[in-house]
Structure formats: C-alpha cells, structure tokens
Design a protein around this motif. Structure first.
Motif, mmCIF file in Angstrom:
data_model
loop_
_atom_site.group_PDB
_atom_site.id
_atom_site.type_symbol
_atom_site.label_atom_id
_atom_site.label_comp_id
_atom_site.label_asym_id
_atom_site.label_seq_id
_atom_site.Cartn_x
_atom_site.Cartn_y
_atom_site.Cartn_z
ATOM 1 N N VAL A 45 0.880 -1.451 -0.081
ATOM 2 C CA VAL A 45 0.082 0.046 0.219
ATOM 3 C C VAL A 45 1.103 1.138 -0.002
ATOM 4 C CG1 VAL A 45 -1.839 1.335 1.317
ATOM 5 C CG2 VAL A 45 -1.811 -1.127 0.989
ATOM 6 N N ALA A 84 -3.301 7.001 2.318
ATOM 7 C CA ALA A 84 -3.117 5.644 2.554
ATOM 8 C C ALA A 84 -1.425 5.354 2.812
ATOM 9 C CB ALA A 84 -3.930 4.849 1.346
ATOM 10 N N SER A 85 -0.907 5.832 1.881
ATOM 11 C CA SER A 85 0.369 5.750 1.558
ATOM 12 C C SER A 85 1.109 6.295 2.890
ATOM 13 C CB SER A 85 1.200 6.690 0.409
ATOM 14 O OG SER A 85 2.477 6.437 0.258
ATOM 15 N N ALA A 136 0.180 3.786 5.737
ATOM 16 C CA ALA A 136 0.905 2.448 5.336
ATOM 17 C C ALA A 136 2.412 2.466 5.913
ATOM 18 C CB ALA A 136 0.571 1.914 3.880
#
Length: 533
Positions: free
Chosen positions: A227, A256-257, A260
């Motif tokens: 991810v 999200a990056s 993650a």
C-alpha cells in the motif's frame, strides 16, 4: 570491500590467486541469462512510452486510461523490487528467477492478446510485478558469485543494462510498433523469456532455499509495504495530470501511503524476519550510494521522458524519428561502459563519480539554451554527455553501495538499492511534469504582457501576418491573433523545458558535494578474498 575480505579471511582458507580469479563457466552462463532477463524487465518500463497512441487506438481506450498501461507496470514493479531479496532467501535465487522469467514471459504473451484496456492494465501489472523479481537478483549475484578482481568487468555490464534499457526503450518500441504492430512490443519478450527461464533453472546454484523462514514471513509488513509504495507511485504518476490534492483519489492515496508507511517502518524494525531488511542503511556507503542512485533515477527517467516530449510536441517527430534521435545516448553508454570498467580499477571511484556528475550537468546546461529549431545535431553533444555521465556514475555507485555489503545482506540491500532508482524516476517525473505545467503558465503570462499594442515589434508582426492572410482571402486579423497565441504558447513550453534543465543542472552539480562525504572505497581490481561465493 577490504573490510569484508578481512572479516572472512579467518573462516575461509586462503585460496591461490589464480584459483580466486578463475570463473566457473556455469556461473557465467547463469549470470548472462540473468542479465538478459533484467534487460527485458527494465526495457518494458519504457518500451510502450513511444507507442501509447497505437495501443490506445488498438484497444479503443480513452486518453485518460491509456497512461495506466505504463503506470500499472510501474506500481507493481516497485512493490516487487524490495520484496525480491526476502523471497530469494526463502525459495532461493534459482526458483525466484526462473519463476519470474516464466511468469514475465506468460504475462507478455497475455498483454499481446489484450482486447480492451482493462485486460491490458491487469496483464501489465502482472508483468511488472513478476518481472520486478529479476532486477535486484542480478545485482546481488554480481556481488556474490564474482571475486572483487572481476567486478571491473561485471559492474559495467549491469550498470549498462540498468541505464541502457530504459534509454533505448522508446527507440525499440517505436521501431516495433512502426514496422509491425503494437502487439510486438510484448511478443518480442517470448523467445528470450523462454531461453532465460530454461537456462536459469538449469544453471543457477548460488544458494539454497530456507523454507523454514516462510513460517516467520511478515504478511502485515508485505501488505503495508504494498500500500505504501503502490499508493506513493500512483500519487507521483497521476498527481500532476489530476491537479494533485484537489483530486479526491490522489488525496486518499496520499493518506493511505502515509498511514501504510508508518505500519511498514514499525514492523521493519520490530519483527524477527521483516519483509525488507532496512538495516543495510546502517552502512554509510550504502546509504550514500542509495541517495546517488535516487538522483540517477531522476536523471535517467526524467531525460528519457523530456526529450521525446520536446521532439513530439515542438518538432512534430513520430515515434520512430524520436527513437532514432535518442539512440545517441544509448551508443554513448555502450562505448563508455568498458572505459568505466577499466577506470574503476585504476581511479578513485569518487573522482569517477565527480566526472560523471559534471558531464551530466554539462549536458543539461547546454540544453538550457533550447530553442524551437533544435534538431538531431544540436541534441547530439548533450546526449553524448548524458550517456557518458550516466555510465561514469553508475559503475562506481554500484560498487560503493553494494561492494562493501556482507554476503548475508546483499540480496536485501540489492532490492533497496534498485528501489531507490525507480522511486527517483517516479519523483523526478512528477516534479518535471509539475514544473513544465506551472512554468509554462508563468512564461505564457509574461509573454502575453509584452504582446500588447504598446510593443512596436508585436504590432509589426501582427500587421505583416494580417496582410499576408488577407492576400489569400482569409480573415487576416483573427487568424494572425491565433498564430500569435500559438507562437507564445510554443515559446512558453520551450522556456519551461529550459527551467527543467536548469533544475537538473543544479541537482547534479550539488551531488558533487555528496561525493565528498563518502568514505574512500577500496579499489575494485585488487585480488582479495571475500567475494562471498
């Protein structure tokens, strides 16, 4: 390297010098098959770039969809590259490489049979993910199976492939789609892929599987890394065209990056068997080598992108003509590789890197004076300087980053090292596209301010064009205004290219300061024991 040789000297009986230097033919055959596999995998990043219009027409794809033929490959590959070191430890280099070569070949065949854009995106993602396993394995093998005395031959080979493949990708792709059809961009991989699969399966025996490690495999680490890197690559690839964080998908991917990344780094430093071994960065030369590799990725992929954009948009070249013009850089690299290999045994590697960075910066400095009339001959010297500079940098960077790593760390370190080059390319392309877009608008506004009724040169040009078009029975005034707008737009684009070349020139000159901060590496040509066979 001297340190690793000393460390292993106590446990390995001293071998005679001639025995140390003698190469096992089986290992040589396996290595060259691996090099061919790596060449195909890196070539396929760029092979479609000059032929996207043909693929778009063949698949009836929209203009907003066709970019995913390249993006899906890059996202999948950037996840696999750091993972490959761990997989090689678990299932061995032999299984990993043979499976990767076979999977890459089958995915290439599937991509050639795609009938719509959705199928193509899926097949390209499979191709990128599986193919990514072949790239770091070659770097790891080069520094594991060859003695230090042979690295002056081996390092230029992998350096040449890593830089030549993306450079000639548009040339090869343009030729294949022009002479045959876009399907051959993928069909061309099948016969070499079968050969690589068979040879590597039969000849690789560098290491043994450690299947017991599979029980300790960090699945959460794998998911978080996927991810983190996949979303980051998506943001960098699509950000500029989608107006960055004003687009909800880009904003979600960025969040999200980031989330993650936190999970990934936490697990990388806390679990027994992390999915990627980040401890390689404790080695100072490896850390600096990775920074240099990141910058080389910016230069390598950035210029492989910007030259075709200029030649296509300003000069009106088709894909074949672009390929023929850009082939100069490839030839310069090819002829520089043996020179760089020889120099790496005789010269301080840091001095080689300085020469390379200065050469690259000189090429981009010349390109700062770009005009709409520049053609093959004006681009000739900058491209030679670029090709020469890339090879003069790549060979010492590979040796500095990986040459001092202990054999137990080399596979994981190789994945990280290659990842930095790809991420450098992704960041570089994102920055270049953003600069081109923003600076074009700035330059256009400045030019438009000067094209007013108070500027005698602009009025004379307008009057001449109006009179000329009137003589053909056309509404001269309105056509002349359109022509003037077109001229201003073209000039704004060229000035924005010059800004990009200025940034690259400053970046590569700044790298010379970084070279001064690394420890003096051991010479590559000495005999020495600890190659880690």
């Amino acid at each position: 390297m001297a340190a690793s040789a000393t460390a292993t000297a106590g446990s390995i009986p001293a071998a005679p010098a001639h025995a140390e230097d003698r190469m096992d033919p089986r290992k040589l055959i396996a290595f060259f098959a691996m090099v061919l596999g790596m060449f195909m995998s890196i070539l396929d990043i760029q092979i479609v770039s000059a032929s996207l219009a043909e693929i778009q027409a063949g698949l009836s794809a929209g203009s907003d969809e066709i970019g995913w033929v390249q993006t899906s490959y890059l996202i999948a590959e950037v996840i696999m590259i750091p993972l490959s070191g761990t997989l090689a430890r678990i299932i061995s280099t032999r299984y990993l490489f043979a499976i990767s070569a076979a999977g890459f070949t089958m995915a290439s065949a599937l991509a050639a049979t795609a009938t719509n854009i959705d199928q193509m995106i899926v097949y390209r993602a499979i191709q990128g993910f599986i193919g990514g396993g072949m790239i770091p394995s070659v770097f790891a093998a080069a520094f594991t199976i060859f003695p230090p005395s042979k690295r002056s031959i081996v390092s230029p080979i992998i350096g040449l492939i890593a830089t030549l493949a993306p450079t000639i990708g548009p040339t090869v792709g343009g030729y294949l789609s022009h002479a045959f059809s876009w399907h051959w961009l993928f069909l061309v991989n099948i016969i070499p892929g079968i050969v690589v699969t068979i040879v590597t399966w039969n000849f690789i025996d560098f290491d043994k599987p450690e299947l017991s490690l599979f029980k300790k495999f960090d699945w959460w680490g794998l998911v978080s890394m996927g991810v983190f890197l996949g979303a980051l690559e998506y943001v960098l690839e699509e950000g500029n065209s989608n107006d960055w964080f004003n687009d909800s998908a880009i904003a979600i991917a960025a969040v999200a990056s980031g989330a993650a990344a936190i999970v990934f780094f936490y697990r990388a430093f806390t679990v027994d068997f992390p999915v990627v071994d980040l401890k390689a960065f404790a080695n100072r030369n490896f850390s600096f080598g990775s920074v240099f590799s990141f910058v080389m990725g910016i230069g390598l992929y950035g210029l492989t992108y910007i030259y075709p954009v200029y030649l296509g948009r300003i000069r009106g070249y088709d894909s074949l003509m672009i390929g023929e013009t850009m082939f100069v850089s490839g030839l310069a690299m090819f002829f520089t590789a043996p020179i760089a290999g020889r120099l790496s045994t005789k010269m301080d590697l840091r001095l080689m890197m300085v020469i390379g960075f200065v050469s690259f910066a000189a090429g981009t400095y010349i390109m700062m004076h770009l005009t709409a009339d520049w053609d093959f001959y004006e681009l000739f010297i900058p491209q030679i300087l670029r090709g020469f500079g890339l090879m003069m940098c790549m060979v010492p960077i590979n040796n500095i980053a990986l040459g001092t790593m202990p054999p137990s760390r080399i596979r994981g370190a190789s994945g990280l090292f290659n990842l930095t080059r790809n991420l450098g390319g992704a960041v570089g392309l994102a920055v270049i596209n953003t600069v081109l877009t923003n600076r074009q608008d700035v330059h256009y506004e400045r030019l438009r301010e000067n094209m007013d009724w108070g500027n005698p040169a602009a009025i004379d040009q307008m009057n001449n064009m109006t009179a000329n078009f009137n003589s053909y029975g056309i509404d001269g005034a309105s056509v002349a205004i359109k022509q003037m707008v077109g001229l201003a737009t073209e000039q704004a684009v060229i000035l924005s290219f010059s800004d990009v070349f200025l940034i690259l020139t400053v970046l590569f000159l700044a790298m010379i300061l970084g070279v001064a901060m690394i420890k003096k590496p051991a010479p590559q040509g000495g005999g020495g024991g600890g190659g880690g066979h």
